[in-house]
Every structure is written in C-alpha cells, then in structure tokens.
Design an enzyme around this catalytic site. Structure first.
Site, PDB file in Angstrom:
ATOM      1  N   ASN A  34       5.370   0.662   4.123  1.00  0.00           N
ATOM      2  CA  ASN A  34       5.425  -1.153   4.403  1.00  0.00           C
ATOM      3  C   ASN A  34       6.811  -0.643   3.130  1.00  0.00           C
ATOM      4  O   ASN A  34       6.747  -2.073   3.556  1.00  0.00           O
ATOM      5  CB  ASN A  34       3.750  -1.488   3.244  1.00  0.00           C
ATOM      6  CG  ASN A  34       2.635  -0.586   4.010  1.00  0.00           C
ATOM      7  OD1 ASN A  34       1.728  -0.405   3.577  1.00  0.00           O
ATOM      8  ND2 ASN A  34       2.245  -1.072   5.092  1.00  0.00           N
ATOM      9  N   LYS A  85       3.541   7.654 -12.334  1.00  0.00           N
ATOM     10  CA  LYS A  85       1.959   7.406 -11.922  1.00  0.00           C
ATOM     11  C   LYS A  85       1.265   8.456 -11.115  1.00  0.00           C
ATOM     12  O   LYS A  85       0.067   7.948 -10.806  1.00  0.00           O
ATOM     13  CB  LYS A  85       3.152   6.092 -11.158  1.00  0.00           C
ATOM     14  CG  LYS A  85       1.136   5.616 -10.221  1.00  0.00           C
ATOM     15  CD  LYS A  85       0.261   4.639 -10.934  1.00  0.00           C
ATOM     16  CE  LYS A  85      -0.732   4.836  -9.795  1.00  0.00           C
ATOM     17  NZ  LYS A  85      -1.237   3.997 -10.618  1.00  0.00           N
ATOM     18  N   THR A 143       2.952   2.292  -5.168  1.00  0.00           N
ATOM     19  CA  THR A 143       2.889   3.738  -5.099  1.00  0.00           C
ATOM     20  C   THR A 143       2.931   3.774  -4.698  1.00  0.00           C
ATOM     21  O   THR A 143       2.360   4.190  -3.400  1.00  0.00           O
ATOM     22  CB  THR A 143       1.371   4.096  -5.562  1.00  0.00           C
ATOM     23  OG1 THR A 143       1.028   3.047  -7.259  1.00  0.00           O
ATOM     24  CG2 THR A 143       1.169   5.736  -6.351  1.00  0.00           C
ATOM     25  N   PRO A 189       0.902  -1.231   0.059  1.00  0.00           N
ATOM     26  CA  PRO A 189      -0.011   0.270  -0.471  1.00  0.00           C
ATOM     27  C   PRO A 189       0.769   0.900   0.255  1.00  0.00           C
ATOM     28  O   PRO A 189       0.658   1.640  -0.968  1.00  0.00           O
ATOM     29  CB  PRO A 189      -1.021  -0.090   1.479  1.00  0.00           C
ATOM     30  CG  PRO A 189      -1.017  -1.476   1.774  1.00  0.00           C
ATOM     31  CD  PRO A 189       0.463  -2.461   1.355  1.00  0.00           C
TER      32      PRO A 189
HETATM   33  P1  NAD Z   1      -4.381  -3.041  -0.989  1.00  0.00           P
HETATM   34  O1  NAD Z   1      -4.606  -3.088   0.691  1.00  0.00           O
HETATM   35  O2  NAD Z   1      -5.495  -3.814  -1.565  1.00  0.00           O
HETATM   36  O3  NAD Z   1      -2.953  -4.864  -0.616  1.00  0.00           O
HETATM   37  C1  NAD Z   1      -2.047  -4.813   0.069  1.00  0.00           C
HETATM   38  C2  NAD Z   1      -1.506  -5.689   0.340  1.00  0.00           C
HETATM   39  O4  NAD Z   1      -0.246  -5.619   0.399  1.00  0.00           O
HETATM   40  C3  NAD Z   1      -2.691  -6.348   1.679  1.00  0.00           C
HETATM   41  O5  NAD Z   1      -2.982  -7.527   1.813  1.00  0.00           O
HETATM   42  C4  NAD Z   1      -1.555  -6.220   2.704  1.00  0.00           C
HETATM   43  O6  NAD Z   1      -1.937  -7.085   4.260  1.00  0.00           O
HETATM   44  C5  NAD Z   1      -0.287  -5.881   2.043  1.00  0.00           C
HETATM   45  N1  NAD Z   1       0.715  -5.660   3.124  1.00  0.00           N
HETATM   46  C6  NAD Z   1       0.964  -4.964   3.369  1.00  0.00           C
HETATM   47  N2  NAD Z   1       1.921  -3.712   4.049  1.00  0.00           N
HETATM   48  C7  NAD Z   1       2.844  -5.481   4.021  1.00  0.00           C
HETATM   49  C8  NAD Z   1       4.306  -5.742   4.274  1.00  0.00           C
HETATM   50  N3  NAD Z   1       5.251  -4.976   5.318  1.00  0.00           N
HETATM   51  N4  NAD Z   1       4.768  -6.977   4.044  1.00  0.00           N
HETATM   52  C9  NAD Z   1       3.961  -7.916   3.150  1.00  0.00           C
HETATM   53  N5  NAD Z   1       2.524  -7.623   2.847  1.00  0.00           N
HETATM   54  C10 NAD Z   1       1.811  -6.155   2.864  1.00  0.00           C
HETATM   55  O7  NAD Z   1      -3.996  -2.441  -1.639  1.00  0.00           O
HETATM   56  P2  NAD Z   1      -4.075  -2.321  -3.715  1.00  0.00           P
HETATM   57  O8  NAD Z   1      -4.984  -2.005  -3.708  1.00  0.00           O
HETATM   58  O9  NAD Z   1      -3.354  -4.182  -3.960  1.00  0.00           O
HETATM   59  O10 NAD Z   1      -2.954  -1.432  -3.843  1.00  0.00           O
HETATM   60  C11 NAD Z   1      -1.366  -1.519  -3.780  1.00  0.00           C
HETATM   61  C12 NAD Z   1      -0.842  -0.280  -4.392  1.00  0.00           C
HETATM   62  O11 NAD Z   1      -1.252  -1.062  -6.134  1.00  0.00           O
HETATM   63  C13 NAD Z   1      -0.832   0.129  -3.905  1.00  0.00           C
HETATM   64  O12 NAD Z   1       0.036   1.400  -4.004  1.00  0.00           O
HETATM   65  C14 NAD Z   1      -1.490   1.319  -5.034  1.00  0.00           C
HETATM   66  O13 NAD Z   1      -1.610   2.747  -4.315  1.00  0.00           O
HETATM   67  C15 NAD Z   1      -1.746   1.134  -6.052  1.00  0.00           C
HETATM   68  N6  NAD Z   1      -2.523   0.554  -7.188  1.00  0.00           N
HETATM   69  C16 NAD Z   1      -3.557   0.646  -6.981  1.00  0.00           C
HETATM   70  C17 NAD Z   1      -4.899   0.375  -7.951  1.00  0.00           C
HETATM   71  C18 NAD Z   1      -5.812  -0.551  -7.137  1.00  0.00           C
HETATM   72  O14 NAD Z   1      -7.333   0.004  -8.259  1.00  0.00           O
HETATM   73  N7  NAD Z   1      -6.427  -1.330  -6.477  1.00  0.00           N
HETATM   74  C19 NAD Z   1      -4.640   0.165  -8.951  1.00  0.00           C
HETATM   75  C20 NAD Z   1      -3.481   0.905  -9.337  1.00  0.00           C
HETATM   76  C21 NAD Z   1      -1.889   1.402  -8.269  1.00  0.00           C
END
Ligand code: NAD
Length: 331
Positions: free
Chosen positions: A103, A204, A129, A99
């Site tokens: 993290n 981004k 991101t 996230p």
């Molecule tokens: P999310 O919160 O759904 O998933 C993140 C995962 O990372 C979770 O399962 C969490 O348990 C895990 N996590 C957190 N800290 C951790 C650590 N220290 N070690 C291991 N695992 C850990 O987030 P997402 O929607 O999958 O987004 C991830 C990234 O992608 C973000 O930076 C977001 O801004 C970017 N992003 C998301 C989207 C979208 O549509 N969701 C689109 C483009 C970019």
C-alpha cells in the site's frame, strides 16, 4: 510551505525550523506553520491521528482509497482529494498511515502516487509499519525529487492515537528530525530519533514481535487461571501487581469482562487487526533471516497469528488470540 520555512531558517543562518525555534504566535512564520498537512490513510489509526492534527489547528488535505473513511473529515470542513498525487500538489508536509509495504509503494510510487506531483523541499513522513528495505527504497525515490522521506512508525494502539500519546520511532536524516517532530508531537508524547532511514521500522518490528509474544503469553496464562477456577478480574489484578505484568495484561487485557474500553470488551472489534500483527511478524521473520538472528518465540507467534487469519480471525483485534485458544481447547 515546509520548503519556505526551511528557506526562512537558512536565511537566518538556521538550517531547519524546529519546535524550539517556534516564533511567537501571530508572527508570519507562526501563521505559516499552520499551512495544510496532507494525510493519507484514515483507518483505525490514521483517523484519530489526523483529528489530533486538526485539534492543533492544522488544516488537512485528505485521501483514502476507501471514500467512507474521508466522510467525517469532509463533514468537518477538511479538503478531500482523489489521489495521493493531488495531496502532494496541495500540501508539502504529508503523513501516510497505510496497512502494508504494498500500500505504501502504491501511495508513493503508483500511477497517481505522491511522487507524481511532490514539490521540492516537501517533508514526507510514513507512519505505517512496513519493511525497512521498502522505507529505504522510498527514501531514495523521494530524494531524487528533491524532497525528504522519514519513516516514523508508531506504538501505542488506537487508545494512544486518540489521546495523542503515541510513541513515534523516527528514521531519516537527523537534521530533518525537528521539522518532523513539530507534526508528530501533536499526535504523540514520545518522538524518538532512531538513526538513518529504516531504523524507525527496525525498532517497531522488534517491539511488535515482543508484543505478540507477550499477548499470546497473557492469553495462555489468563485462560489457564480461569480453567483452574480463578476469577479473571482477580487474576488480572494479581498479574498486574506481580512479575508477569505487561502491557497486554494491564492496558489491553485479552479476556472479555476484565477491562472496559479495549477490543476484548467489544467482541474484538477495532484496535490492531490480526492480519496486521501477522504482517509485522512476517517482517520480523524476514529481518531475522537476513540478519541470522534466532527468534524462536517470534517464529512461533508468527505461525499462531497466520493460523488465526486462516481460521476467520483476520478482521478481529490481535487480542482475540484468547478466543482462538479457547476454541482450540475443544481439540
Ligand atoms: P487500517 O487498515 O485500519 O487503516 C488503513 C487505511 O489505509 C484504510 O482506511 C485503507 O482504506 C487505507 N488505504 C489502504 N491502501 C491505501 C492507499 N494505497 N492509498 C490510500 N489509502 C489507503 O490500519 P491501521 O490499524 O490504521 O494501521 C495502519 C498502520 O499502522 C499499519 O501499518 C499498522 O501495522 C500500524 N499500526 C497499527 C496499530 C493499531 O493499533 N491499529 C498500532 C500501531 C501501528
């Protein structure tokens, strides 16, 4: 095995392995290319991205702080380990999809982080991101360990992650781009080299600032039209054949009932969380301050998404700004 593939390239006078140089199926190097890939962070995006690597025949070494996120992969026969360090011990190509900057720092430099056991020659690709300055710091630390770091944030949302049509914006040493492209090409249809490490994040952040502004604008226009008596589906159709058309109006419409298969059709569950959008707008704000760039609408969008988080929208998809505006109407 990434390191040995590179050595293979070096021995033949080619410094790096690339998709263009992919050997015939069945040869040693073709088999070697399917060595395990580490994947850390199996959330809304990481889950479908990792599944696309599986579809392309890559065995996975999986870790997520939230054990339930790993269950599906364990059931599918992938190897789940108990820390990022353990991932680094078993895989020399690793993708992180986390996230926030905090993290990512934890996963790379924490007590049980990747850097504790990373092997020389490993390729570490961060698709989260995060702050470009953090990417640059992580790249320095990774380089000290004899490995390579690239930032490769994505655009496209959960739908594109599922269909393997993400856009990757890649920053890092250009010579390493082909090696990164081999994996990223399994998860995305566009893999774009942006420049030195951190430039993928820069691209981004600009994209997401524009996305936030266009989503708020779409929600406002749709709400106004509905209040003026227009049918929302008809209004969306007209916008989408007119100059107001944008991704938020034609692919991810925020009004419930206008489109199927988007978060607005599912009470704004899944998708791209409002907290994450507020985080990206904070990164844009910091970048604008440090570069003295005016971002008037970007700053306003940041305030709106922060306010939404404070008012209980943090876990909803960012298109819930439509619902937020509706609630504001009562004031
Ligand atoms: P999310 O919160 O759904 O998933 C993140 C995962 O990372 C979770 O399962 C969490 O348990 C895990 N996590 C957190 N800290 C951790 C650590 N220290 N070690 C291991 N695992 C850990 O987030 P997402 O929607 O999958 O987004 C991830 C990234 O992608 C973000 O930076 C977001 O801004 C970017 N992003 C998301 C989207 C979208 O549509 N969701 C689109 C483009 C970019």
């Amino acid at each position: 095995m990434a390191a040995s593939l590179r050595l293979l390239g070096a021995a033949s006078g080619l410094r790096y392995w690339s998709r263009r140089l992919r050997p015939a199926a069945g040869s040693f190097a073709a088999v070697a290319s399917k060595t395990p890939v580490g994947f850390i962070g199996l959330g809304n995006m990481g889950n479908p991205m990792a599944k696309n690597l599986m579809k392309h025949g890559y065995p996975l070494i999986i870790y997520d702080v939230f054990p339930d996120a790993c269950k599906e992969f364990q059931d599918a026969g992938e190897q789940v380990v108990s820390s990022p360090a353990d991932v680094a011990e078993k895989a020399d190509r690793i993708i992180t999809m986390l996230p926030t900057s905090i993290n990512a720092i934890e996963a790379y430099s924490g007590a049980n982080g990747i850097l504790k056991k990373v092997k020389k020659g490993s390729l570490l690709i961060d698709s989260s991101t995060i702050d470009p300055a953090v990417s640059k710091e992580l790249a320095k630390e990774v380089e000290k360990m004899g490995a390579v770091f690239m930032d490769a944030p994505v655009s496209g949302g959960v739908g594109a992650a599922r269909s393997g049509n993400l856009t990757f914006m890649v920053g890092g040493v250009e010579d390493e781009f082909a090696a990164a492209q081999e994996l990223l090409g399994c998860m995305g249809s566009n893999v774009v080299y942006c420049g030195a490490v951190g430039t993928g994040q820069a691209a981004k952040i600009c994209n997401n600032m524009l996305l936030a502004i266009s989503m708020i604008g779409t929600a406002e226009a749709m709400n106004l039209g509905i209040r003026l008596g227009l049918d929302p589906k008809l209004l969306a159709k007209i916008l989408n054949m007119s100059s107001g058309r944008c991704w938020s109006s034609d692919t991810y419409n925020p009004v419930p009932g206008v489109m199927d298969g988007v978060p607005s059709a599912n009470n704004y569950q899944g998708g791209f969380g409002t907290t994450l959008m507020a985080k990206d707008l904070g990164l844009a704000q910091d970048s604008a301050t440090s570069t003295k760039s005016p971002i008037l609408l970007g700053s306003l969008a940041h305030q709106i998404y922060r306010m939404m988080c404070a008012k209980g929208y943090s876990k909803k998809d960012f298109s819930s700004v439509f619902q937020f505006l509706r609630e504001e109407e009562t004031f």
